[in-house]
Design a protein around this motif. Structure first.
Motif, PDB file in Angstrom:
ATOM      1  N   SER A  11       0.846  -1.186   0.000  1.00 53.47           N
ATOM      2  CA  SER A  11       0.000   0.000   0.000  1.00 53.47           C
ATOM      3  C   SER A  11       0.886   1.243   0.000  1.00 53.47           C
ATOM      4  O   SER A  11       2.074   1.170   0.306  1.00 53.47           O
ATOM      5  CB  SER A  11      -0.944   0.005   1.209  1.00 53.47           C
ATOM      6  N   ALA A  12       0.282   2.366  -0.350  1.00 55.27           N
ATOM      7  CA  ALA A  12       0.986   3.649  -0.326  1.00 55.27           C
ATOM      8  C   ALA A  12       0.755   4.289   1.032  1.00 55.27           C
ATOM      9  O   ALA A  12      -0.374   4.309   1.530  1.00 55.27           O
ATOM     10  CB  ALA A  12       0.464   4.558  -1.436  1.00 55.27           C
ATOM     11  N   THR A  13       1.812   4.787   1.649  1.00 55.95           N
ATOM     12  CA  THR A  13       1.675   5.454   2.944  1.00 55.95           C
ATOM     13  C   THR A  13       1.233   6.905   2.730  1.00 55.95           C
ATOM     14  O   THR A  13       1.457   7.482   1.670  1.00 55.95           O
ATOM     15  CB  THR A  13       2.991   5.409   3.733  1.00 55.95           C
ATOM     16  N   VAL A  14       0.605   7.460   3.740  1.00 54.62           N
ATOM     17  CA  VAL A  14       0.092   8.832   3.674  1.00 54.62           C
ATOM     18  C   VAL A  14       0.939   9.733   4.566  1.00 54.62           C
ATOM     19  O   VAL A  14       1.217   9.381   5.714  1.00 54.62           O
ATOM     20  CB  VAL A  14      -1.387   8.870   4.120  1.00 54.62           C
ATOM     21  N   GLY A  15       1.350  10.879   4.029  1.00 55.91           N
ATOM     22  CA  GLY A  15       2.110  11.854   4.815  1.00 55.91           C
ATOM     23  C   GLY A  15       3.437  11.288   5.289  1.00 55.91           C
ATOM     24  O   GLY A  15       4.184  10.676   4.527  1.00 55.91           O
ATOM     25  N   SER A  16       3.700  11.444   6.593  1.00 56.96           N
ATOM     26  CA  SER A  16       4.983  11.007   7.144  1.00 56.96           C
ATOM     27  C   SER A  16       4.954   9.565   7.652  1.00 56.96           C
ATOM     28  O   SER A  16       5.932   9.101   8.244  1.00 56.96           O
ATOM     29  CB  SER A  16       5.413  11.943   8.276  1.00 56.96           C
ATOM     30  N   VAL A  17       3.868   8.857   7.404  1.00 63.58           N
ATOM     31  CA  VAL A  17       3.765   7.464   7.852  1.00 63.58           C
ATOM     32  C   VAL A  17       4.915   6.658   7.244  1.00 63.58           C
ATOM     33  O   VAL A  17       5.148   6.687   6.037  1.00 63.58           O
ATOM     34  CB  VAL A  17       2.405   6.847   7.450  1.00 63.58           C
ATOM     35  N   GLY A  18       5.634   5.963   8.094  1.00 66.02           N
ATOM     36  CA  GLY A  18       6.741   5.131   7.638  1.00 66.02           C
ATOM     37  C   GLY A  18       8.011   5.893   7.327  1.00 66.02           C
ATOM     38  O   GLY A  18       9.015   5.307   6.952  1.00 66.02           O
ATOM     39  N   GLN A  19       7.974   7.208   7.490  1.00 71.08           N
ATOM     40  CA  GLN A  19       9.134   8.029   7.168  1.00 71.08           C
ATOM     41  C   GLN A  19       9.967   8.378   8.395  1.00 71.08           C
ATOM     42  O   GLN A  19      11.106   8.800   8.261  1.00 71.08           O
ATOM     43  CB  GLN A  19       8.692   9.333   6.481  1.00 71.08           C
TER      44      GLN A  19
END
Length: 137
Positions: free
Chosen positions: A11-19
Motif C-alpha cells: 500500500s501507499a503510505t500517507v504523509g509522514s507514515v513510515g518516514q
C-alpha cells in the motif's frame, strides 16, 4: 488441524507514515498488540512511500485484519498480491520490521516501486528479512 494462510500486500503510505522512527514504532506497537491477540504473525518493509507486508494466520483472522487495514487512513491503494494456504508459518513474531537496507531493496526493485513487483518477488524479498539464528550470532 488449523489451516493457515499468508497474505502479501502493498500500500501507499500517507504523509509522514513510515518516514520517521516514531511513526514506524507506533505502527509496530499497534500491530504487535493486535496481531498477538489475533494469533497473526508477519513482517513489514517500508520503502519509497510504500509498505510491503506479509501476514500469516487463520483465514478469518486475516480477513478481519484486512478489513481494519482497508479502513486505516495511514495508507491508501492497498493491493493484495497473494493470499495462499501455507503448511507452516514463515514469520515467528506478531510483527517484525524488515531489516533489508535501502540499497538492497533498490537493487531488488531495479528501478521499480514496491507497487510494481510480483507476488513471487514480494515473497522472496520478505523471506530475506528473516535473520537465521547462525547469522544473528
Amino acid at each position: 488441524m488449523i489451516e493457515l494462510y499468508r497474505a502479501v500486500f502493498v500500500s501507499a503510505t500517507v504523509g509522514s507514515v513510515g518516514q520517521t522512527t516514531l511513526s514506524i514504532a507506533q505502527i509496530l506497537g499497534a500491530a504487535e498488540r493486535n496481531n498477538r491477540r489475533d494469533h497473526i504473525t508477519g513482517v513489514m518493509l517500508f520503502h519509497g512511500g510504500r509498505v510491503l507486508q506479509a501476514i500469516e494466520g487463520r483465514r478469518v483472522d486475516l480477513d478481519r485484519l484486512m478489513a481494519r487495514l482497508r479502513a486505516d487512513l495511514r495508507h491508501t491503494d492497498l493491493n493484495i498480491l497473494a493470499t495462499l494456504p501455507i503448511e507452516a508459518r514463515r514469520f515467528e513474531h506478531p510483527m517484525s520490521l524488515c531489516g533489508l537496507s535501502p540499497v538492497s531493496v533498490e537493487r531488488r526493485l531495479n528501478g521499480r516501486s514496491l507497487s510494481e513487483i510480483t507476488a513471487a518477488e514480494a515473497e522472496d524479498m520478505l523471506a530475506s528479512c528473516i535473520v537465521a539464528p547462525a547469522a544473528a550470532a
